[in-house]
Write a protein that holds these residues in place. Structure first.
Motif, PDB file in Angstrom:
ATOM      1  N   LYS A 102      15.339  -4.811  -5.312  1.00  0.00           N
ATOM      2  CA  LYS A 102      14.150  -4.090  -5.772  1.00  0.00           C
ATOM      3  C   LYS A 102      12.893  -4.832  -5.346  1.00  0.00           C
ATOM      4  CE  LYS A 102      11.886  -2.805 -10.117  1.00  0.00           C
ATOM      5  NZ  LYS A 102      11.979  -2.895 -11.575  1.00  0.00           N
ATOM      6  N   ALA A 105      12.304  -4.508  -1.648  1.00  0.00           N
ATOM      7  CA  ALA A 105      11.800  -3.167  -1.316  1.00  0.00           C
ATOM      8  C   ALA A 105      10.317  -3.058  -1.652  1.00  0.00           C
ATOM      9  CB  ALA A 105      12.593  -2.103  -2.077  1.00  0.00           C
ATOM     10  N   LEU A 106       9.907  -3.625  -2.796  1.00  0.00           N
ATOM     11  CA  LEU A 106       8.491  -3.596  -3.168  1.00  0.00           C
ATOM     12  C   LEU A 106       7.647  -4.386  -2.170  1.00  0.00           C
ATOM     13  CD1 LEU A 106       8.702  -3.989  -7.063  1.00  0.00           C
ATOM     14  CD2 LEU A 106       8.021  -1.962  -5.782  1.00  0.00           C
ATOM     15  N   GLU A 107       8.144  -5.574  -1.772  1.00  0.00           N
ATOM     16  CA  GLU A 107       7.414  -6.378  -0.799  1.00  0.00           C
ATOM     17  C   GLU A 107       7.320  -5.656   0.545  1.00  0.00           C
ATOM     18  OE1 GLU A 107       9.277 -10.217  -0.597  1.00  0.00           O
ATOM     19  OE2 GLU A 107       8.940 -10.603  -2.724  1.00  0.00           O
ATOM     20  N   SER A 108       8.405  -5.033   0.944  1.00  0.00           N
ATOM     21  CA  SER A 108       8.408  -4.291   2.201  1.00  0.00           C
ATOM     22  C   SER A 108       7.407  -3.140   2.150  1.00  0.00           C
ATOM     23  CB  SER A 108       9.807  -3.757   2.482  1.00  0.00           C
ATOM     24  OG  SER A 108       9.821  -2.997   3.659  1.00  0.00           O
ATOM     25  N   ALA A 109       7.367  -2.443   1.040  1.00  0.00           N
ATOM     26  CA  ALA A 109       6.413  -1.330   0.884  1.00  0.00           C
ATOM     27  C   ALA A 109       4.981  -1.855   0.936  1.00  0.00           C
ATOM     28  CB  ALA A 109       6.669  -0.598  -0.426  1.00  0.00           C
ATOM     29  N   GLN A 110       4.734  -3.009   0.316  1.00  0.00           N
ATOM     30  CA  GLN A 110       3.393  -3.605   0.348  1.00  0.00           C
ATOM     31  C   GLN A 110       3.012  -3.995   1.779  1.00  0.00           C
ATOM     32  OE1 GLN A 110       1.212  -3.769  -2.255  1.00  0.00           O
ATOM     33  NE2 GLN A 110      -0.263  -4.459  -0.745  1.00  0.00           N
ATOM     34  N   ASN A 111       3.967  -4.570   2.514  1.00  0.00           N
ATOM     35  CA  ASN A 111       3.699  -4.940   3.908  1.00  0.00           C
ATOM     36  C   ASN A 111       3.392  -3.719   4.759  1.00  0.00           C
ATOM     37  OD1 ASN A 111       4.088  -7.644   3.365  1.00  0.00           O
ATOM     38  ND2 ASN A 111       6.227  -7.648   3.998  1.00  0.00           N
ATOM     39  N   VAL A 112       4.127  -2.659   4.547  1.00  0.00           N
ATOM     40  CA  VAL A 112       3.873  -1.418   5.288  1.00  0.00           C
ATOM     41  C   VAL A 112       2.483  -0.890   4.943  1.00  0.00           C
ATOM     42  CG1 VAL A 112       4.560   1.006   5.509  1.00  0.00           C
ATOM     43  CG2 VAL A 112       6.280  -0.794   5.591  1.00  0.00           C
ATOM     44  N   LYS A 113       2.134  -0.917   3.667  1.00  0.00           N
ATOM     45  CA  LYS A 113       0.821  -0.451   3.226  1.00  0.00           C
ATOM     46  C   LYS A 113      -0.280  -1.281   3.880  1.00  0.00           C
ATOM     47  CE  LYS A 113      -2.091  -0.219  -0.890  1.00  0.00           C
ATOM     48  NZ  LYS A 113      -2.215  -0.661  -2.269  1.00  0.00           N
TER      49      LYS A 113
END
Length: 168
Positions: A102, A105-113
Protein backbone atom coordinates in the motif's frame (compact mmCIF):
# COMPACT_ATOMS: atom_id res chain seq x y z
CA UNK A 1 -85.59 -59.73 -0.14
CA UNK A 2 -83.77 -61.25 -3.08
CA UNK A 3 -83.06 -57.85 -4.46
CA UNK A 4 -81.56 -56.65 -1.19
CA UNK A 5 -79.39 -59.72 -0.97
CA UNK A 6 -78.25 -59.23 -4.56
CA UNK A 7 -77.39 -55.57 -3.85
CA UNK A 8 -75.46 -56.53 -0.73
CA UNK A 9 -73.43 -59.08 -2.71
CA UNK A 10 -72.79 -56.49 -5.42
CA UNK A 11 -71.59 -53.92 -2.86
CA UNK A 12 -69.36 -56.54 -1.22
CA UNK A 13 -67.89 -57.52 -4.60
CA UNK A 14 -67.22 -53.86 -5.42
CA UNK A 15 -65.55 -53.34 -2.04
CA UNK A 16 -63.38 -56.43 -2.56
CA UNK A 17 -62.49 -55.21 -6.06
CA UNK A 18 -61.61 -51.73 -4.78
CA UNK A 19 -59.53 -53.20 -1.96
CA UNK A 20 -57.70 -55.39 -4.48
CA UNK A 21 -57.06 -52.40 -6.74
CA UNK A 22 -55.72 -50.44 -3.76
CA UNK A 23 -53.46 -53.30 -2.76
CA UNK A 24 -52.25 -53.67 -6.32
CA UNK A 25 -51.58 -49.89 -6.63
CA UNK A 26 -49.78 -49.84 -3.28
CA UNK A 27 -47.70 -52.81 -4.36
CA UNK A 28 -46.76 -51.10 -7.63
CA UNK A 29 -45.87 -47.88 -5.79
CA UNK A 30 -43.74 -49.87 -3.34
CA UNK A 31 -42.01 -51.70 -6.19
CA UNK A 32 -41.36 -48.41 -8.01
CA UNK A 33 -39.94 -46.79 -4.85
CA UNK A 34 -37.79 -49.86 -4.18
CA UNK A 35 -36.48 -49.82 -7.77
CA UNK A 36 -35.68 -46.10 -7.55
CA UNK A 37 -33.88 -46.59 -4.23
CA UNK A 38 -31.86 -49.47 -5.67
CA UNK A 39 -30.93 -47.44 -8.74
CA UNK A 40 -29.87 -44.49 -6.58
CA UNK A 41 -27.83 -46.77 -4.33
CA UNK A 42 -26.20 -48.37 -7.35
CA UNK A 43 -25.39 -44.96 -8.83
CA UNK A 44 -23.75 -43.91 -5.53
CA UNK A 45 -21.76 -47.15 -5.40
CA UNK A 46 -20.65 -46.77 -9.02
CA UNK A 47 -19.84 -43.04 -8.82
CA UNK A 48 -16.21 -43.46 -7.70
CA UNK A 49 -15.54 -46.11 -10.33
CA UNK A 50 -17.23 -44.04 -13.02
CA UNK A 51 -15.30 -40.92 -11.99
CA UNK A 52 -12.06 -42.92 -12.17
CA UNK A 53 -12.95 -44.23 -15.63
CA UNK A 54 -13.88 -40.80 -16.93
CA UNK A 55 -10.79 -39.08 -15.49
CA UNK A 56 -8.35 -41.84 -16.44
CA UNK A 57 -5.56 -40.15 -18.36
CA UNK A 58 -6.68 -36.74 -17.05
CA UNK A 59 -4.92 -36.26 -13.72
CA UNK A 60 -5.90 -32.60 -13.51
CA UNK A 61 -9.59 -33.49 -13.78
CA UNK A 62 -9.17 -36.20 -11.14
CA UNK A 63 -7.43 -33.72 -8.83
CA UNK A 64 -10.17 -31.15 -9.33
CA UNK A 65 -12.86 -33.70 -8.56
CA UNK A 66 -11.02 -34.80 -5.41
CA UNK A 67 -10.53 -31.19 -4.35
CA UNK A 68 -14.21 -30.38 -4.95
CA UNK A 69 -15.27 -33.43 -2.99
CA UNK A 70 -13.02 -32.40 -0.10
CA UNK A 71 -14.37 -28.85 -0.12
CA UNK A 72 -17.92 -30.14 -0.18
CA UNK A 73 -17.26 -32.55 2.68
CA UNK A 74 -15.51 -29.88 4.76
CA UNK A 75 -18.40 -27.48 4.32
CA UNK A 76 -20.59 -29.85 6.30
CA UNK A 77 -18.22 -29.86 9.27
CA UNK A 78 -18.41 -27.08 11.86
CA UNK A 79 -15.32 -24.90 12.24
CA UNK A 80 -13.29 -25.41 15.38
CA UNK A 81 -11.97 -22.65 17.60
CA UNK A 82 -8.41 -23.35 16.48
CA UNK A 83 -9.49 -22.97 12.82
CA UNK A 84 -11.22 -19.70 13.63
CA UNK A 85 -8.11 -18.44 15.44
CA UNK A 86 -5.88 -19.53 12.56
CA UNK A 87 -8.11 -17.74 10.06
CA UNK A 88 -8.07 -14.61 12.20
CA UNK A 89 -4.27 -14.79 12.42
CA UNK A 90 -3.99 -15.18 8.65
CA UNK A 91 -6.17 -12.14 8.11
CA UNK A 92 -3.97 -10.09 10.46
CA UNK A 93 -0.81 -11.33 8.73
CA UNK A 94 -2.33 -10.53 5.34
CA UNK A 95 -3.11 -6.99 6.39
CA UNK A 96 0.43 -6.55 7.76
CA UNK A 97 1.90 -7.93 4.54
CA UNK A 98 -0.23 -5.59 2.43
CA UNK A 99 0.88 -2.45 4.29
CA UNK A 100 4.26 -2.14 2.46
CA UNK A 101 2.51 -2.72 -0.85
CA UNK A 102 0.00 0.00 0.00
CA UNK A 103 2.81 2.41 0.93
CA UNK A 104 4.70 1.62 -2.27
CA UNK A 105 1.55 2.26 -4.33
CA UNK A 106 1.00 5.61 -2.57
CA UNK A 107 4.62 6.63 -3.17
CA UNK A 108 4.38 5.58 -6.80
CA UNK A 109 1.19 7.61 -7.25
CA UNK A 110 2.90 10.63 -5.66
CA UNK A 111 5.88 10.25 -8.00
CA UNK A 112 3.58 10.05 -11.01
CA UNK A 113 1.73 13.15 -9.80
CA UNK A 114 5.00 15.06 -9.31
CA UNK A 115 6.22 13.98 -12.74
CA UNK A 116 3.01 15.08 -14.42
CA UNK A 117 3.09 18.45 -12.64
CA UNK A 118 6.72 18.98 -13.63
CA UNK A 119 5.98 18.06 -17.25
CA UNK A 120 2.98 20.40 -17.28
CA UNK A 121 5.11 23.27 -15.90
CA UNK A 122 7.80 22.63 -18.51
CA UNK A 123 5.23 22.50 -21.30
CA UNK A 124 3.64 25.76 -20.07
CA UNK A 125 7.06 27.48 -19.94
CA UNK A 126 7.84 26.24 -23.44
CA UNK A 127 4.53 27.53 -24.78
CA UNK A 128 5.07 30.85 -23.00
CA UNK A 129 8.60 31.13 -24.44
CA UNK A 130 7.33 30.29 -27.93
CA UNK A 131 4.57 32.88 -27.63
CA UNK A 132 7.01 35.58 -26.43
CA UNK A 133 9.35 34.77 -29.29
CA UNK A 134 6.46 34.94 -31.77
CA UNK A 135 5.49 38.36 -30.37
CA UNK A 136 9.09 39.64 -30.73
CA UNK A 137 9.36 38.30 -34.28
CA UNK A 138 6.02 39.86 -35.18
CA UNK A 139 7.05 43.24 -33.68
CA UNK A 140 10.41 43.14 -35.48
CA UNK A 141 8.68 42.23 -38.72
CA UNK A 142 6.14 45.03 -38.26
CA UNK A 143 8.98 47.60 -37.61
CA UNK A 144 10.85 46.38 -40.67
CA UNK A 145 7.73 46.63 -42.81
CA UNK A 146 6.90 50.07 -41.40
CA UNK A 147 10.44 51.21 -42.22
CA UNK A 148 10.17 49.78 -45.71
CA UNK A 149 6.84 51.53 -46.29
CA UNK A 150 8.26 54.85 -44.97
CA UNK A 151 11.33 54.51 -47.21
CA UNK A 152 9.11 53.79 -50.21
CA UNK A 153 6.90 56.78 -49.39
CA UNK A 154 9.96 59.11 -49.20
CA UNK A 155 11.33 57.69 -52.41
CA UNK A 156 7.98 58.21 -54.11
CA UNK A 157 7.70 61.77 -52.78
CA UNK A 158 11.26 62.52 -53.86
CA UNK A 159 10.64 61.08 -57.27
CA UNK A 160 7.50 63.13 -57.73
CA UNK A 161 9.28 66.28 -56.59
CA UNK A 162 12.18 65.64 -58.97
CA UNK A 163 9.82 65.27 -61.89
CA UNK A 164 8.13 68.47 -61.07
CA UNK A 165 4.80 66.94 -60.65
CA UNK A 166 4.47 68.42 -57.25
CA UNK A 167 4.01 72.07 -57.42
CA UNK A 168 3.47 74.40 -54.62
Amino acid sequence: MGSTSHTAHSVADSARSAAGSLQEGAGQATDTARDAAQQAGEAVRQAPEQAMRQTQGHPLAAGLIAFGTGVLASSFLPTSKSEQQAASGLIDQGQEALEPVKQAALESAQNVKDGVQSAARSAAQEVKGSAEQAVRVTQDEARDQAGTVADQARDSASHITDQGGWQQ
